[in-house]
Design a protein around this motif. Structure first.
Motif, PDB file in Angstrom:
ATOM      1  N   HIS A 131       0.828  -1.207   0.000  1.00  0.00           N
ATOM      2  CA  HIS A 131       0.000   0.000   0.000  1.00  0.00           C
ATOM      3  C   HIS A 131       0.863   1.257   0.000  1.00  0.00           C
ATOM      4  O   HIS A 131       0.534   2.243  -0.681  1.00  0.00           O
ATOM      5  CB  HIS A 131      -0.951  -0.018   1.200  1.00  0.00           C
ATOM      6  N   ASP A 132       1.954   1.236   0.732  1.00  0.00           N
ATOM      7  CA  ASP A 132       2.816   2.410   0.796  1.00  0.00           C
ATOM      8  C   ASP A 132       3.438   2.738  -0.560  1.00  0.00           C
ATOM      9  O   ASP A 132       3.531   3.905  -0.941  1.00  0.00           O
ATOM     10  CB  ASP A 132       3.939   2.196   1.818  1.00  0.00           C
ATOM     11  N   TYR A 133       3.875   1.713  -1.273  1.00  0.00           N
ATOM     12  CA  TYR A 133       4.600   1.923  -2.529  1.00  0.00           C
ATOM     13  C   TYR A 133       3.704   1.964  -3.767  1.00  0.00           C
ATOM     14  O   TYR A 133       4.010   2.675  -4.724  1.00  0.00           O
ATOM     15  CB  TYR A 133       5.638   0.818  -2.734  1.00  0.00           C
ATOM     16  N   LEU A 134       2.605   1.186  -3.749  1.00  0.00           N
ATOM     17  CA  LEU A 134       1.872   0.972  -4.998  1.00  0.00           C
ATOM     18  C   LEU A 134       0.398   1.352  -4.974  1.00  0.00           C
ATOM     19  O   LEU A 134      -0.192   1.518  -6.047  1.00  0.00           O
ATOM     20  CB  LEU A 134       1.988  -0.507  -5.397  1.00  0.00           C
ATOM     21  N   TYR A 141      -0.440  10.705  -2.012  1.00  0.00           N
ATOM     22  CA  TYR A 141       0.592  11.663  -2.410  1.00  0.00           C
ATOM     23  C   TYR A 141       0.073  12.569  -3.517  1.00  0.00           C
ATOM     24  O   TYR A 141       0.218  13.796  -3.465  1.00  0.00           O
ATOM     25  CB  TYR A 141       1.821  10.885  -2.871  1.00  0.00           C
ATOM     26  N   MET A 142      -0.572  11.965  -4.520  1.00  0.00           N
ATOM     27  CA  MET A 142      -1.119  12.763  -5.614  1.00  0.00           C
ATOM     28  C   MET A 142      -2.268  13.640  -5.128  1.00  0.00           C
ATOM     29  O   MET A 142      -2.418  14.788  -5.562  1.00  0.00           O
ATOM     30  CB  MET A 142      -1.594  11.850  -6.747  1.00  0.00           C
ATOM     31  N   ALA A 143      -3.078  13.127  -4.209  1.00  0.00           N
ATOM     32  CA  ALA A 143      -4.181  13.927  -3.665  1.00  0.00           C
ATOM     33  C   ALA A 143      -3.651  15.154  -2.939  1.00  0.00           C
ATOM     34  O   ALA A 143      -4.231  16.244  -3.025  1.00  0.00           O
ATOM     35  CB  ALA A 143      -5.044  13.082  -2.730  1.00  0.00           C
ATOM     36  N   ALA A 144      -2.534  14.982  -2.221  1.00  0.00           N
ATOM     37  CA  ALA A 144      -1.922  16.122  -1.527  1.00  0.00           C
ATOM     38  C   ALA A 144      -1.444  17.164  -2.527  1.00  0.00           C
ATOM     39  O   ALA A 144      -1.551  18.376  -2.301  1.00  0.00           O
ATOM     40  CB  ALA A 144      -0.765  15.638  -0.659  1.00  0.00           C
ATOM     41  N   ILE A 145      -0.910  16.698  -3.660  1.00  0.00           N
ATOM     42  CA  ILE A 145      -0.465  17.616  -4.703  1.00  0.00           C
ATOM     43  C   ILE A 145      -1.643  18.383  -5.286  1.00  0.00           C
ATOM     44  O   ILE A 145      -1.592  19.599  -5.492  1.00  0.00           O
ATOM     45  CB  ILE A 145       0.255  16.839  -5.824  1.00  0.00           C
ATOM     46  N   PHE A 146      -2.749  17.662  -5.554  1.00  0.00           N
ATOM     47  CA  PHE A 146      -3.891  18.273  -6.218  1.00  0.00           C
ATOM     48  C   PHE A 146      -4.775  19.093  -5.279  1.00  0.00           C
ATOM     49  O   PHE A 146      -5.678  19.789  -5.737  1.00  0.00           O
ATOM     50  CB  PHE A 146      -4.748  17.189  -6.897  1.00  0.00           C
ATOM     51  N   ARG A 147      -4.515  19.020  -3.967  1.00  0.00           N
ATOM     52  CA  ARG A 147      -5.394  19.688  -3.008  1.00  0.00           C
ATOM     53  C   ARG A 147      -5.516  21.182  -3.268  1.00  0.00           C
ATOM     54  O   ARG A 147      -6.611  21.757  -3.166  1.00  0.00           O
ATOM     55  CB  ARG A 147      -4.908  19.446  -1.576  1.00  0.00           C
ATOM     56  N   MET A 157      -8.888  13.927  -4.107  1.00  0.00           N
ATOM     57  CA  MET A 157      -8.752  12.475  -4.182  1.00  0.00           C
ATOM     58  C   MET A 157      -9.274  11.942  -5.516  1.00  0.00           C
ATOM     59  O   MET A 157      -8.703  11.024  -6.104  1.00  0.00           O
ATOM     60  CB  MET A 157      -9.486  11.810  -3.018  1.00  0.00           C
ATOM     61  N   GLN A 158     -10.356  12.536  -6.008  1.00  0.00           N
ATOM     62  CA  GLN A 158     -10.879  12.122  -7.308  1.00  0.00           C
ATOM     63  C   GLN A 158      -9.864  12.364  -8.419  1.00  0.00           C
ATOM     64  O   GLN A 158      -9.678  11.532  -9.310  1.00  0.00           O
ATOM     65  CB  GLN A 158     -12.191  12.856  -7.612  1.00  0.00           C
ATOM     66  N   LEU A 159      -9.205  13.519  -8.376  1.00  0.00           N
ATOM     67  CA  LEU A 159      -8.162  13.801  -9.359  1.00  0.00           C
ATOM     68  C   LEU A 159      -7.019  12.795  -9.246  1.00  0.00           C
ATOM     69  O   LEU A 159      -6.491  12.321 -10.255  1.00  0.00           O
ATOM     70  CB  LEU A 159      -7.615  15.218  -9.171  1.00  0.00           C
ATOM     71  N   ALA A 160      -6.639  12.487  -8.009  1.00  0.00           N
ATOM     72  CA  ALA A 160      -5.563  11.527  -7.793  1.00  0.00           C
ATOM     73  C   ALA A 160      -5.930  10.158  -8.363  1.00  0.00           C
ATOM     74  O   ALA A 160      -5.107   9.493  -9.000  1.00  0.00           O
ATOM     75  CB  ALA A 160      -5.255  11.411  -6.302  1.00  0.00           C
ATOM     76  N   LEU A 161      -7.170   9.741  -8.140  1.00  0.00           N
ATOM     77  CA  LEU A 161      -7.623   8.458  -8.669  1.00  0.00           C
ATOM     78  C   LEU A 161      -7.669   8.468 -10.191  1.00  0.00           C
ATOM     79  O   LEU A 161      -7.307   7.485 -10.847  1.00  0.00           O
ATOM     80  CB  LEU A 161      -8.998   8.115  -8.102  1.00  0.00           C
ATOM     81  N   GLU A 162      -8.109   9.591 -10.766  1.00  0.00           N
ATOM     82  CA  GLU A 162      -8.163   9.707 -12.225  1.00  0.00           C
ATOM     83  C   GLU A 162      -6.769   9.618 -12.835  1.00  0.00           C
ATOM     84  O   GLU A 162      -6.590   9.056 -13.924  1.00  0.00           O
ATOM     85  CB  GLU A 162      -8.813  11.034 -12.624  1.00  0.00           C
ATOM     86  N   PHE A 163      -5.799  10.196 -12.142  1.00  0.00           N
ATOM     87  CA  PHE A 163      -4.439  10.190 -12.671  1.00  0.00           C
ATOM     88  C   PHE A 163      -3.733   8.854 -12.432  1.00  0.00           C
ATOM     89  O   PHE A 163      -3.175   8.259 -13.353  1.00  0.00           O
ATOM     90  CB  PHE A 163      -3.620  11.314 -12.031  1.00  0.00           C
ATOM     91  N   TYR A 164      -3.768   8.376 -11.188  1.00  0.00           N
ATOM     92  CA  TYR A 164      -2.974   7.213 -10.832  1.00  0.00           C
ATOM     93  C   TYR A 164      -3.667   5.889 -11.143  1.00  0.00           C
ATOM     94  O   TYR A 164      -2.998   4.897 -11.458  1.00  0.00           O
ATOM     95  CB  TYR A 164      -2.607   7.260  -9.343  1.00  0.00           C
ATOM     96  N   GLY A 165      -4.996   5.858 -11.095  1.00  0.00           N
ATOM     97  CA  GLY A 165      -5.725   4.615 -11.332  1.00  0.00           C
ATOM     98  C   GLY A 165      -5.350   3.925 -12.632  1.00  0.00           C
ATOM     99  O   GLY A 165      -4.982   2.734 -12.629  1.00  0.00           O
ATOM    100  N   PRO A 166      -5.416   4.626 -13.774  1.00  0.00           N
ATOM    101  CA  PRO A 166      -5.024   3.980 -15.034  1.00  0.00           C
ATOM    102  C   PRO A 166      -3.557   3.555 -15.062  1.00  0.00           C
ATOM    103  O   PRO A 166      -3.224   2.522 -15.636  1.00  0.00           O
ATOM    104  CB  PRO A 166      -5.306   5.065 -16.076  1.00  0.00           C
ATOM    105  N   MET A 167      -2.677   4.345 -14.446  1.00  0.00           N
ATOM    106  CA  MET A 167      -1.268   3.964 -14.404  1.00  0.00           C
ATOM    107  C   MET A 167      -1.094   2.655 -13.630  1.00  0.00           C
ATOM    108  O   MET A 167      -0.354   1.760 -14.040  1.00  0.00           O
ATOM    109  CB  MET A 167      -0.439   5.073 -13.754  1.00  0.00           C
TER     110      MET A 167
END
Length: 210
Positions: A131-134, A141-147, A157-167
Motif C-alpha cells: 500500500h505504501d509503494y503501490l 501523495y497525488m491527492a496532496a499535490i492536487f489539493r 482524491m478524485q483527481l488523484a484516482l483519475e491520474f494514478y488509477g489507469p497507471m
C-alpha cells in the motif's frame, strides 16, 4: 568486492521473492541460487528479514535519486503542491513516464513490485509495503499535490484516482502483454489527456491569480 557480493545477494533474493514470494523463499533457496553455502550467505546477511530490510532501503534510495534526477520538488505536501503549479508540464510528463518504467522495466524495482503483489494478502507487513509503494501511498501523495488545485479533499482524491488509477492498471497490462512496447502509447495518451484537463480546468485560474 564484499559490496558487490551483498548487491548480488539482494538481486538474486529479490528475483526469487518475485517468483515464489518472500514467504515461499528460504535462505537455503537463496544460497542454492547463488551457488554458495548457507554459511557464506549468513556472513553477509543474518536473516531473510535483513535482506528484505536492505531491499527496502535500496528502493527508498532509488526513489530519492530518481526524483532528484528529474528535478521534481522534494518538499512537504503543501509546498510540493505549490511547486507543482510552477513545474513545467513537460517535466511532469517525463517524470510520470520514468515512474512507470521504474516499476515495469527496471529489474530490481519491477521484482519488488511483483513480490509485494504476491504477498499483499499473506503477510501484514508486506501488505503495508504494498500500500505504501503501490496503492494508498501514491494515491494520497497525488491527492496532496492536487489539493491546492481543488476546493475539497474529496475533489483532490478524485483527481488523484483519475491520474494514478489507469497507471496502476497498466502495470498489470504491461505484465501480461506479449508486445510490451504497446503499453507506452496508452500511458502517454492517458497522461496527455489528464494534463490537458489540468491545464484547462485547474492550472490556468491559479496562474492568472498569481
Amino acid at each position: 568486492m564484499a559490496g558487490d557480493t551483498k548487491e548480488r545477494i539482494l538481486e538474486t533474493a529479490l528475483a526469487l521473492f518475485a517468483q515464489s514470494g518472500y514467504l515461499g523463499t528460504s535462505m537455503h533457496d537463496i544460497a542454492k541460487e547463488l551457488g554458495i553455502t548457507k554459511g557464506a550467505l549468513y556472513k553477509h546477511y543474518a536473516s531473510k528479514q535483513e535482506i528484505l530490510d536492505s531491499i527496502v532501503e535500496r528502493m527508498n534510495k532509488m526513489d530519492y535519486e530518481r526524483a532528484e534526477a528529474y528535478e521534481m520538488p522534494e518538499t512537504e505536501p503543501d509546498g510540493f503542491a505549490e511547486a507543482y503549479l510552477h513545474t513545467p508540464i513537460a517535466k511532469i510528463r517525463t517524470y510520470s513516464m520514468a515512474q512507470f518504467d521504474h516499476w515495469t522495466k527496471e529489474p530490481f524495482s519491477s521484482n519488488f513490485r511483483k513480490m509485494l503483489t504476491l504477498e499483499q494478502y499473506r503477510d501484514p507487513k508486506l501488505a503495508q509495503l504494498y500500500h505504501d509503494y503501490l496503492a494508498t501511498g501514491p494515491t494520497k501523495y497525488m491527492a496532496a499535490i492536487f489539493r491546492k488545485l481543488t476546493d475539497s479533499d474529496d475533489a483532490a482524491m478524485q483527481l488523484a484516482l483519475e491520474f494514478y488509477g489507469p497507471m496502476f492498471l497498466l502495470y498489470s497490462v504491461y505484465d501480461g502483454a506479449n508486445e510490451k512496447e504497446s503499453v507506452a502509447p496508452m500511458l502517454c495518451a492517458h497522461i496527455d489527456r489528464f494534463i490537458a484537463k489540468i491545464e484547462s480546468g485547474y492550472r490556468k485560474p491559479h496562474a492568472e491569480g498569481a
